[in-house]
Design a protein around this motif. Structure first.
Motif, PDB file in Angstrom:
ATOM      1  N   ARG A 100       0.821  -1.216   0.000  1.00  0.00           N
ATOM      2  CA  ARG A 100       0.000   0.000   0.000  1.00  0.00           C
ATOM      3  C   ARG A 100       0.856   1.267   0.000  1.00  0.00           C
ATOM      4  N   SER A 102       4.279   1.572  -0.621  1.00  0.00           N
ATOM      5  CA  SER A 102       5.243   1.715  -1.717  1.00  0.00           C
ATOM      6  C   SER A 102       4.540   2.238  -2.962  1.00  0.00           C
ATOM      7  N   ALA A 103       3.297   1.797  -3.197  1.00  0.00           N
ATOM      8  CA  ALA A 103       2.535   2.312  -4.334  1.00  0.00           C
ATOM      9  C   ALA A 103       2.189   3.782  -4.137  1.00  0.00           C
ATOM     10  N   ARG A 104       1.888   4.135  -2.924  1.00  0.00           N
ATOM     11  CA  ARG A 104       1.471   5.508  -2.645  1.00  0.00           C
ATOM     12  C   ARG A 104       2.650   6.481  -2.638  1.00  0.00           C
TER      13      ARG A 104
END
Length: 331
Positions: A100, A102-104
């Protein structure tokens, strides 16, 4: 890469220590120097917490070139170090935090238990550089623990060991955010100082003390910091609170000594900054309470060398080490 001094060589990284009360994010150099810090209260919902983390990293990235982010979390981290199963003081439940965030954030992210993160800091740069079997006992809002054996972190079969703070020491005792009662951290931690002070005031101890007079009508405003300050000024009620918390800490350390038999116990967390007012009593109680007291060698007990920054530094250096490996993953 790690040098012969145990210091990670590489780019700057962000280390974030997510406690039950505060979230602190630091940009850390490859030699462990903290060069910038953002601090804010820890939000209580998942979305607000993840937004706060992303915002803190965004602010720091605007001022520094960073390559990765390390998260130190007060909770149960899975063995693959990607998810938080449960955190008594945080909102994540069975959440893939690494995916969550790392994507953000748009950077590699690693996840570590907060006490383990502090232990890495002390192993790299602090008082445990040459230690063999040793324990970090972290005193903050609650209690965290870490166990290292010859430079390797012991995590248990499912990633949650060791969990000192939620050992039941008073059956049916004080309610704990974990959902149980009588946990050790309810009696010797930053929050325990506040709870003990409120109880002592309610029982009428030392009614003429400044602690009692200042907070008798508003006990909800007592903080651990106010109790420590008054204890340093020899307020009798504040001193009695600290003595009680110190005694419980000593009993907790005796449990650690009996189960783990470490050569060194490092007291970390924010409360360790005031260890001079409680460490002697705690060590005395530990020595008296161990099995075979007086007939066995005991661990040396010392405050963390990196103080309250150990978690941020440790997880930042760990992020540099782990993400710097070709195809590496947390060990």
């Amino acid at each position: 890469m790690v040098s012969d001094r145990g210091v990670v060589h590489g780019p700057r990284t962000v280390g974030i220590d997510i406690g039950g009360t505060n979230l602190r994010a630091a940009v850390v150099d490859a030699d462990g120097t903290v060069v910038d810090v953002e601090k804010l209260p820890t939000p209580s919902s998942v979305d607000a917490l993840e937004t706060a983390i992303a915002n803190a990293v965004h602010i720091l990235r605007a001022r520094h070139d960073v390559a990765a982010v390390g998260l130190a979390v007060a909770g149960f981290v899975t063995a693959d170090q990607r998810s938080v199963r449960f955190a008594p003081h945080l909102p994540w439940r069975d959440t893939d935090v690494v995916a969550r965030l790392s994507a953000r954030i748009g950077l590699p992210v690693i996840l570590e238990h907060d006490a383990n993160a502090a232990a890495w800091g002390e192993r790299y740069l602090g008082v445990a550089k040459d230690a063999g079997t040793w324990v970090l006992f972290a005193l903050g809002t609650g209690i965290g623990g870490a166990l290292m054996i010859d430079g390797e972190m012991y995590r248990g079969a499912y990633g949650t060991a060791p969990e000192f703070g939620h050992l039941t020491v008073v059956p049916g005792g004080r309610a704990c955010p974990c959902g149980r009662r009588g946990c050790l951290e309810r009696y010797c931690s930053g929050s325990a100082i506040t709870l003990t002070a409120r109880e002592f005031i309610a029982t009428g101890r030392h009614p003429d003390s400044r602690l009692a007079q200042q907070f008798h009508s508003q006990p909800e405003e007592i903080t651990g910091r106010s109790v420590v300050r008054l204890a340093r000024e020899d307020d009798p009620l504040a001193r009695e609170v600290i003595d009680d918390v110190s005694t419980w800490l000593g009993r907790g350390l005796a449990l650690v000594q009996d189960v783990m038999d470490p050569g060194l116990i490092v007291l970390g967390g924010g409360l360790s900054l005031d260890s001079d007012i409680f460490i002697d009593r705690a060590v005395e109680v530990m020595a008296e309470s161990c099995v075979g007291a007086g007939h066995r060698p005991l661990a040396r007990v010392t405050p963390a060398g990196l103080g309250a920054e150990a978690g941020m530094i440790g997880v930042a250096l760990r992020a540099a080490e782990v993400t710097g490996r070709a195809g590496g993953a947390p060990a």
